[in-house]
Design an enzyme around this catalytic site. Structure first.
Site, PDB file in Angstrom:
ATOM      1  CG  HIS A  13      -1.561  -1.014   1.056  1.00  0.00           C
ATOM      2  ND1 HIS A  13      -1.734  -2.151   1.575  1.00  0.00           N
ATOM      3  CD2 HIS A  13      -3.674  -0.963   1.313  1.00  0.00           C
ATOM      4  CE1 HIS A  13      -2.701  -3.082   1.262  1.00  0.00           C
ATOM      5  NE2 HIS A  13      -4.036  -2.157   1.238  1.00  0.00           N
ATOM      6  CG  ASN A  14       5.470   2.404   0.229  1.00  0.00           C
ATOM      7  OD1 ASN A  14       5.623   3.360  -0.386  1.00  0.00           O
ATOM      8  ND2 ASN A  14       6.073   2.296   1.854  1.00  0.00           N
ATOM      9  CB  ALA A  15       2.702   5.387  -3.389  1.00  0.00           C
ATOM     10  CG  ASP A  73       8.663  -9.183   5.414  1.00  0.00           C
ATOM     11  OD1 ASP A  73       8.056  -7.795   5.043  1.00  0.00           O
ATOM     12  OD2 ASP A  73       9.384  -9.565   6.642  1.00  0.00           O
ATOM     13  CB  SER A  74      13.212  -5.606   3.244  1.00  0.00           C
ATOM     14  OG  SER A  74      12.666  -4.786   3.519  1.00  0.00           O
ATOM     15  CG  PHE A 164      14.469   4.179   3.591  1.00  0.00           C
ATOM     16  CD1 PHE A 164      15.295   3.330   2.804  1.00  0.00           C
ATOM     17  CD2 PHE A 164      14.087   3.009   4.382  1.00  0.00           C
ATOM     18  CE1 PHE A 164      15.320   2.347   1.818  1.00  0.00           C
ATOM     19  CE2 PHE A 164      13.658   1.584   4.315  1.00  0.00           C
ATOM     20  CZ  PHE A 164      14.082   1.481   2.642  1.00  0.00           C
ATOM     21  CG  HIS A 192      18.902  -5.313   1.146  1.00  0.00           C
ATOM     22  ND1 HIS A 192      19.347  -4.097   1.312  1.00  0.00           N
ATOM     23  CD2 HIS A 192      17.966  -5.457   2.051  1.00  0.00           C
ATOM     24  CE1 HIS A 192      18.949  -2.769   1.234  1.00  0.00           C
ATOM     25  NE2 HIS A 192      17.463  -3.855   2.411  1.00  0.00           N
ATOM     26  NE  ARG A 193      14.201  -3.406  -0.740  1.00  0.00           N
ATOM     27  CZ  ARG A 193      14.291  -2.024  -0.310  1.00  0.00           C
ATOM     28  NH1 ARG A 193      15.170  -0.799  -0.130  1.00  0.00           N
ATOM     29  NH2 ARG A 193      14.007  -2.509   1.257  1.00  0.00           N
TER      30      ARG A 193
END
Ligand code: IMP
Length: 206
Positions: A13-15, A73-74, A164, A192-193
Site C-alpha cells: 500500500h506504499n506508493a 519483506d525486508s 531511510f 539487498h533489494r
C-alpha cells in the site's frame, strides 16, 4: 512455480515501493498495479521469517485479485543480537505513548540496536546484514521466493542523510560510507533489494 506474465499485483500500500518495483519490471513488459489501488485488504504479518511474511502478503493478494502477485519483506539482522531486530525491524522504531506522538522514529530504533551492542563491551562483533525476500504467488497457490542480502557492520554514531530507515548505521562490507552517505545509485547497485531483484529477473526472465 509462479511465473510473472502481463499484469502483476504488487502487494503493497506504499506508493514509493510500487513506483520503484514498477520501474524495475517495466523493461520486461510487466504492468504493475498495487494491492492498495485494487482495494485489497492488508493481511497481518504474523510470520517468523522474512520469507513467511512475504509469502503471506503475496498469497493474500493473489487469492483476492485472481492475478499473480509479488510481495517483499525486508529488515536488518545483527549477528550478536541473534539476528534481531529481523522481522521486527520496523516495530523497533515504534514510539511509546510517553515518548511523543505515535509513529516511527528510526533514531530510536538505531539507538536500541547500539544500546544492546554497547552492553556487550567495546570489542563486540558488530556484523549484520540487510535481508530482502521477494515472493511471487499465483492464484493457483504456487509460489517462489528470492532472497537478497547486503553484508556489513553497525556503525556508530549514525552518519548521512540520504535514504531511510537504518541506512545511517549500515556500513556495507568493504566500504567507508554508510548507506545514508552513498548516492542512491551506488546503494542500489549493492543493496539487498538489488540482490533479490537480480535473482528474480534471472529466474523469471533470464
Ligand atoms: P518492510 O519490508 O517494508 O516491512 O521494511 C522493514 C523495515 O526494514 C523498514 O521499515 C526499514 O526500516 C528497514 N529497511 C529495509 N530495507 C532498508 C534499507 O534499504 N535501508 C534502511 N532500512 C531498511
Amino acid at each position: 512455480m509462479a511465473r510473472i506474465s502481463g499484469k502483476l499485483v504488487i502487494a503493497t500500500h506504499n506508493a514509493g515501493k510500487l513506483r520503484e518495483i514498477a520501474a524495475l519490471l517495466a523493461p520486461f513488459g510487466v504492468d504493475c498495479i498495487s494491492a492498495g489501488a485494487l482495494g485489497l485488504p492488508e493481511p497481518d504479518e504474523t510470520g517468523a521469517s522474512f520469507a513467511e511474511n512475504a509469502l503471506i502478503k503475496a498469497h493474500a493478494a493473489a487469492q483476492a485479485s485472481g492475478l499473480v502477485a509479488l510481495a517483499d519483506d525486508s529488515g536488518i539482522c545483527v549477528d550478536t543480537l541473534g539476528g534481531r531486530p529481523g522481522v521486527y525491524t520496523a516495530d523497533w522504531a515504534e514510539r511509546q505513548w510517553f515518548e511523543g506522538p505515535a509513529g516511527r522514529d528510526w533514531y530510536l530504533a538505531m539507538g536500541k540496536v547500539e544500546g544492546l551492542l554497547a552492553e556487550q563491551g567495546a570489542e563486540v562483533d558488530r556484523s549484520c546484514h540487510f535481508a530482502c525476500v521477494l515472493a511471487i504467488a499465483s492464484p493457483d497457490g504456487t509460489s517462489v521466493v528470492y532472497e537478497g542480502r547486503a553484508e556489513g557492520t553497525i556503525a556508530w554514531p549514525p552518519r548521512g542523510t540520504i535514504g531511510f530507515g537504518y541506512d545511517p548505521v549500515f556500513l556495507p562490507r568493504g566500504g567507508a560510507l554508510t548507506f545514508a552517505e552513498l548516492d542512491p545509485e551506488e546503494k542500489h547497485a549493492i543493496s539487498h533489494r538489488a540482490d533479490a531483484f537480480a535473482k528474480l529477473v534471472a529466474d523469471q526472465f533470464g
